[in-house]
Write an enzyme that holds these catalytic residues in place. Structure first.
Site, mmCIF file in Angstrom:
data_model
loop_
_atom_site.group_PDB
_atom_site.id
_atom_site.type_symbol
_atom_site.label_atom_id
_atom_site.label_comp_id
_atom_site.label_asym_id
_atom_site.label_seq_id
_atom_site.Cartn_x
_atom_site.Cartn_y
_atom_site.Cartn_z
ATOM 1 N N ARG A 152 0.741 -1.436 -0.009
ATOM 2 C CA ARG A 152 0.186 0.234 -0.137
ATOM 3 C C ARG A 152 0.744 1.122 -0.236
ATOM 4 O O ARG A 152 2.343 1.285 0.771
ATOM 5 C CB ARG A 152 -0.740 0.161 1.189
ATOM 6 C CG ARG A 152 -1.554 -1.209 0.705
ATOM 7 C CD ARG A 152 -2.185 -0.992 2.435
ATOM 8 N NE ARG A 152 -1.018 -1.453 3.447
ATOM 9 C CZ ARG A 152 -1.313 -1.299 5.378
ATOM 10 N NH1 ARG A 152 -1.883 -0.652 5.278
ATOM 11 N NH2 ARG A 152 0.281 -1.903 5.814
ATOM 12 N N LYS A 205 -4.986 -10.711 -6.882
ATOM 13 C CA LYS A 205 -4.876 -9.178 -7.232
ATOM 14 C C LYS A 205 -5.697 -8.456 -7.324
ATOM 15 O O LYS A 205 -6.372 -7.910 -6.494
ATOM 16 C CB LYS A 205 -3.661 -8.774 -8.177
ATOM 17 C CG LYS A 205 -2.697 -7.210 -8.009
ATOM 18 C CD LYS A 205 -2.750 -6.869 -6.839
ATOM 19 C CE LYS A 205 -2.720 -5.292 -6.700
ATOM 20 N NZ LYS A 205 -2.671 -4.923 -5.313
ATOM 21 N N ASN A 209 -8.380 -6.149 -4.676
ATOM 22 C CA ASN A 209 -8.255 -4.768 -4.612
ATOM 23 C C ASN A 209 -10.146 -4.787 -4.063
ATOM 24 O O ASN A 209 -10.645 -3.446 -4.026
ATOM 25 C CB ASN A 209 -7.446 -4.377 -5.809
ATOM 26 C CG ASN A 209 -6.393 -4.269 -4.909
ATOM 27 O OD1 ASN A 209 -5.827 -3.671 -4.217
ATOM 28 N ND2 ASN A 209 -5.373 -3.352 -6.006
ATOM 29 N N PHE A 250 -10.761 -0.591 6.908
ATOM 30 C CA PHE A 250 -11.160 -0.126 6.130
ATOM 31 C C PHE A 250 -12.719 0.102 6.119
ATOM 32 O O PHE A 250 -14.217 -0.516 5.237
ATOM 33 C CB PHE A 250 -11.395 -1.358 4.199
ATOM 34 C CG PHE A 250 -10.038 -0.751 3.650
ATOM 35 C CD1 PHE A 250 -8.943 -1.301 4.395
ATOM 36 C CD2 PHE A 250 -10.652 -0.601 2.656
ATOM 37 C CE1 PHE A 250 -7.780 -0.765 3.544
ATOM 38 C CE2 PHE A 250 -9.645 -0.383 1.702
ATOM 39 C CZ PHE A 250 -8.239 -0.612 2.035
ATOM 40 N N LEU A 251 -13.644 0.727 6.999
ATOM 41 C CA LEU A 251 -14.718 0.565 7.141
ATOM 42 C C LEU A 251 -15.389 2.135 7.427
ATOM 43 O O LEU A 251 -16.961 2.494 7.543
ATOM 44 C CB LEU A 251 -15.554 -0.347 8.223
ATOM 45 C CG LEU A 251 -15.743 -1.432 8.297
ATOM 46 C CD1 LEU A 251 -16.046 -1.572 9.429
ATOM 47 C CD2 LEU A 251 -16.575 -2.418 7.283
ATOM 48 N N CYS A 261 -4.890 1.931 -7.949
ATOM 49 C CA CYS A 261 -5.264 0.935 -8.207
ATOM 50 C C CYS A 261 -6.530 0.476 -8.368
ATOM 51 O O CYS A 261 -7.103 0.111 -8.964
ATOM 52 C CB CYS A 261 -4.054 -0.111 -6.799
ATOM 53 S SG CYS A 261 -2.498 -0.484 -7.627
ATOM 54 N N LYS A 322 -4.804 9.794 -0.766
ATOM 55 C CA LYS A 322 -4.400 9.531 0.600
ATOM 56 C C LYS A 322 -3.590 10.031 1.824
ATOM 57 O O LYS A 322 -2.657 10.326 0.536
ATOM 58 C CB LYS A 322 -4.783 7.620 1.164
ATOM 59 C CG LYS A 322 -3.365 7.008 0.301
ATOM 60 C CD LYS A 322 -3.842 4.933 0.437
ATOM 61 C CE LYS A 322 -2.604 5.094 0.329
ATOM 62 N NZ LYS A 322 -2.559 3.408 0.900
ATOM 63 N N ARG A 329 -3.304 10.565 -8.071
ATOM 64 C CA ARG A 329 -3.681 10.100 -9.409
ATOM 65 C C ARG A 329 -5.556 9.356 -8.575
ATOM 66 O O ARG A 329 -6.013 8.967 -7.877
ATOM 67 C CB ARG A 329 -2.999 8.349 -10.000
ATOM 68 C CG ARG A 329 -1.991 9.057 -10.286
ATOM 69 C CD ARG A 329 -1.275 7.806 -10.835
ATOM 70 N NE ARG A 329 0.116 7.212 -9.829
ATOM 71 C CZ ARG A 329 0.432 6.003 -10.006
ATOM 72 N NH1 ARG A 329 0.447 5.554 -11.224
ATOM 73 N NH2 ARG A 329 1.027 5.926 -8.804
HETATM 74 P P1 NAD Z 1 4.475 4.460 -12.329
HETATM 75 O O1 NAD Z 1 3.711 4.694 -13.117
HETATM 76 O O2 NAD Z 1 4.478 4.344 -10.723
HETATM 77 O O3 NAD Z 1 5.762 2.626 -12.986
HETATM 78 C C1 NAD Z 1 6.316 2.560 -13.800
HETATM 79 C C2 NAD Z 1 7.015 3.273 -14.188
HETATM 80 O O4 NAD Z 1 7.038 2.548 -15.534
HETATM 81 C C3 NAD Z 1 7.875 3.846 -14.636
HETATM 82 O O5 NAD Z 1 8.854 4.872 -13.868
HETATM 83 C C4 NAD Z 1 7.666 4.575 -15.947
HETATM 84 O O6 NAD Z 1 8.889 5.684 -16.072
HETATM 85 C C5 NAD Z 1 8.420 2.898 -16.709
HETATM 86 N N1 NAD Z 1 8.587 2.414 -17.454
HETATM 87 C C6 NAD Z 1 7.306 2.704 -18.633
HETATM 88 N N2 NAD Z 1 7.588 2.010 -19.300
HETATM 89 C C7 NAD Z 1 8.825 1.562 -20.085
HETATM 90 C C8 NAD Z 1 9.912 0.524 -20.283
HETATM 91 N N3 NAD Z 1 9.439 0.770 -21.594
HETATM 92 N N4 NAD Z 1 11.026 0.426 -19.521
HETATM 93 C C9 NAD Z 1 11.467 0.394 -18.502
HETATM 94 N N5 NAD Z 1 10.617 1.313 -18.233
HETATM 95 C C10 NAD Z 1 9.469 1.778 -18.030
HETATM 96 O O7 NAD Z 1 3.302 2.815 -11.710
HETATM 97 P P2 NAD Z 1 3.355 1.339 -10.128
HETATM 98 O O8 NAD Z 1 2.313 2.549 -8.836
HETATM 99 O O9 NAD Z 1 4.753 1.078 -9.796
HETATM 100 O O10 NAD Z 1 2.872 0.845 -11.065
HETATM 101 C C11 NAD Z 1 3.213 -0.425 -11.680
HETATM 102 C C12 NAD Z 1 2.671 -1.664 -11.603
HETATM 103 O O11 NAD Z 1 2.191 -2.487 -10.151
HETATM 104 C C13 NAD Z 1 0.737 -1.622 -12.281
HETATM 105 O O12 NAD Z 1 0.731 -2.684 -13.203
HETATM 106 C C14 NAD Z 1 0.221 -1.778 -11.109
HETATM 107 O O13 NAD Z 1 -0.941 -0.989 -11.186
HETATM 108 C C15 NAD Z 1 0.324 -2.721 -9.972
HETATM 109 N N6 NAD Z 1 0.966 -2.012 -8.184
HETATM 110 C C16 NAD Z 1 0.650 -0.698 -7.895
HETATM 111 C C17 NAD Z 1 0.746 -0.291 -6.686
HETATM 112 C C18 NAD Z 1 0.788 0.979 -6.154
HETATM 113 O O14 NAD Z 1 0.581 1.579 -5.052
HETATM 114 N N7 NAD Z 1 1.091 1.637 -6.821
HETATM 115 C C19 NAD Z 1 0.857 -1.507 -5.800
HETATM 116 C C20 NAD Z 1 0.378 -2.671 -6.233
HETATM 117 C C21 NAD Z 1 0.298 -3.367 -7.526
#
Ligand code: NAD
Length: 436
Positions: A152, A205, A209, A250-251, A261, A322, A329
């Site tokens: 998180r 996953k 969520n 979560f209530l 997410c 949050k 976002r």
């Molecule tokens: P983000 O946008 O913060 O980071 C993604 C990164 O990937 C960016 O820095 C971007 O520049 C890079 N990128 C894009 N194309 C690329 C390429 N071709 N080569 C190398 N780097 C590249 O995204 P995030 O929040 O870290 O989420 C990533 C994944 O994890 C998503 O699928 C999201 O759903 C999942 N996720 C996110 C969270 C969260 O809390 N943010 C939690 C669990 C899962």
């Protein structure tokens, strides 16, 4: 172990840093040159409690490095994590182009056995797509594993270092053994590493969520009903949460969920269901309730000012979706800002971490306060959109001295109703009686 993380955003940077922290050699790859330059020179790119210290230590000890060169990253390591964006595409399906574009390149870059681990949140069947994309160019054996991330934002380091569970989807015994060893230091207290098939892992996953989003939307509807029936959602929450089958977390009612997410994952699961010819009715309602909830305060505000807020000035506390993050976002605050500006009002906002990010989206259409109290200057009312701890016990005398009127619209139910009554405020929150 030698690990490469492709995608150095929220998940990638936390994952890379936390893997380095237990002694692994980690290379983080990103296409964003400015980001890699900053990280390489020791400047952290996201705010996440506890991360800066670990980042600095592992960078200084040479266990953590950064590059824009994918080939360099892939050759350096035995385990390649994909932590790439999977935003909603135009059709609402998860956009897999980032993941598949990298997978396409990996095949030609591997010359010995490697495990490619997908950490991005993806629909069922993606492991297979990634495997096919790599296989087109690969000249050696490899495994593709699903390993969804449950951290998180705001407590990401803690979540990564001590996860409730680690989910790993693979049919390969070899990959299973290596992944088990990699995560062993993180589950020493006995939390499970759950091995399963790829499809179940990928769906876990989205299911987790979506369930949490449903819990939030359910409570928000109970809150809205409380207002109609003269009940207090805080009382109802305590009454419900004391039931062990329901649980206390979560209530909390409020102005809806945001972030990168929940909105996208619920949407993606609805679309995956449609594709599988299944009508996931509850989740459709969850999405609609949340859409309305984000601007739930606006009709209350308009009512208070007899339908006209043109020329009124609002202070807005909280911009991040949050507390303890700078992530904006899908943040409810952005929807509130839009609605206020559209109705002809002006806004001065304050957030401890997220103001720069909002400035990049909203620009100078609103003003930004240097701190929570100065943001209140000459405001007709204060609106609260994020439950930062900082806002919980403010100096009400100072609030009163800065504002034009003692009016608060609280989207996060931060204050005690009796206290607000005693202080003589007009105070409206979510699912509780109106004060003043
Ligand atoms: P983000 O946008 O913060 O980071 C993604 C990164 O990937 C960016 O820095 C971007 O520049 C890079 N990128 C894009 N194309 C690329 C390429 N071709 N080569 C190398 N780097 C590249 O995204 P995030 O929040 O870290 O989420 C990533 C994944 O994890 C998503 O699928 C999201 O759903 C999942 N996720 C996110 C969270 C969260 O809390 N943010 C939690 C669990 C899962």
């Amino acid at each position: 172990m030698k690990i490469t993380i492709v995608g150095t955003g929220y998940v990638g940077l936390v994952t890379g840093t936390c893997f380095a922290e237990t002694g692994n050699q980690v290379v983080c790859v990103d296409i964003d040159e400015a980001k890699i330059k900053k990280l390489s020179s020791g400047e952290i790119t996201i705010y996440e409690p506890g991360l800066a210290k670990l980042f600095e230590r592992n960078l200084n000890d040479n266990r953590l490095s950064f590059t824009t060169d994918l080939a360099k990253g892939i050759t350096a390591s035995d385990i390649i994590f994909l932590a790439l964006p999977t935003p909603p595409g135009e059709d609402g399906y998860a956009d897999l182009s980032y993941v598949l574009r990298v997978a396409d390149q990996i095949g030609g870059l591997i010359d010995k056995y490697k495990i490619i681990v997908n950490k991005s949140t993806v629909p069922v069947g993606t492991v297979q797509k990634v495997r096919e994309a790599i296989a087109r160019n690969a000249r050696c054996e490899f495994d593709v594993v699903s390993n969804p991330e449950f951290l998180r934002e705001g407590v990401a380091v803690e979540d990564f270092m001590k996860p409730d569970r680690v989910v790993i989807g693979t049919h390969s015994e070899k990959a299973r053994k290596i992944m088990g060893e990699l995560y062993e230091p993180y589950v020493r207290q006995g939390n499970p590493v759950l091995f399963m098939d790829e499809a179940s892992s990928e769906l876990t996953k989205y299911a987790a969520n979506s369930f949490l989003a449903a819990k939030i939307s359910f409570m928000n509807e109970i809150a809205n009903l409380c207002e109609k029936l003269g009940a207090d959602v805080d009382m109802v929450r305590r009454g419900m949460g004391s039931d062990g089958r329901i649980g206390k977390r979560f209530l909390f009612a409020g102005i809806g969920y945001g972030g990168s997410c929940f909105p996208k994952d619920v949407h993606a699961l609805v679309n995956s269901s449609n594709q599988a010819d299944y009508d996931f009715q509850i989740l459709k309602a969850v999405m609609e309730v949340n859409r309305l909830q984000k601007t739930y305060l606006i009709p209350k505000i308009l009512d208070y000012y007899s339908g006209d807020i043109k020329g009124k000035h609002f202070a807005l506390w909280g911009l991040a979706f949050k507390p303890n993050t700078d992530d904006i976002r899908e943040a409810p605050a952005l929807y509130i800002i839009d609605a206020l500006l559209e109705a002809g009002a002006t806004v001065t906002a304050f957030d401890p971490e997220a103001m720069e990010n909002v400035r990049q989206v909203v620009g100078e259409k609103i003003a930004y306060g240097p701190n929570e109290y100065d943001s209140l200057k000459d405001a007709d009312a204060l609106i609260i959109a994020t439950e930062w701890s900082l806002f919980r016990t403010p100096d009400f005398a100072r609030i009163e001295s800065e504002m034009k009127a003692k009016v608060i619209f609280d989207g996060r139910n931060l204050f005690n109703l009796d206290t607000m009554e005693g202080l003589g405020y007009h105070y409206e929150s979510v699912g509780r009686r109106v004060i003043g």
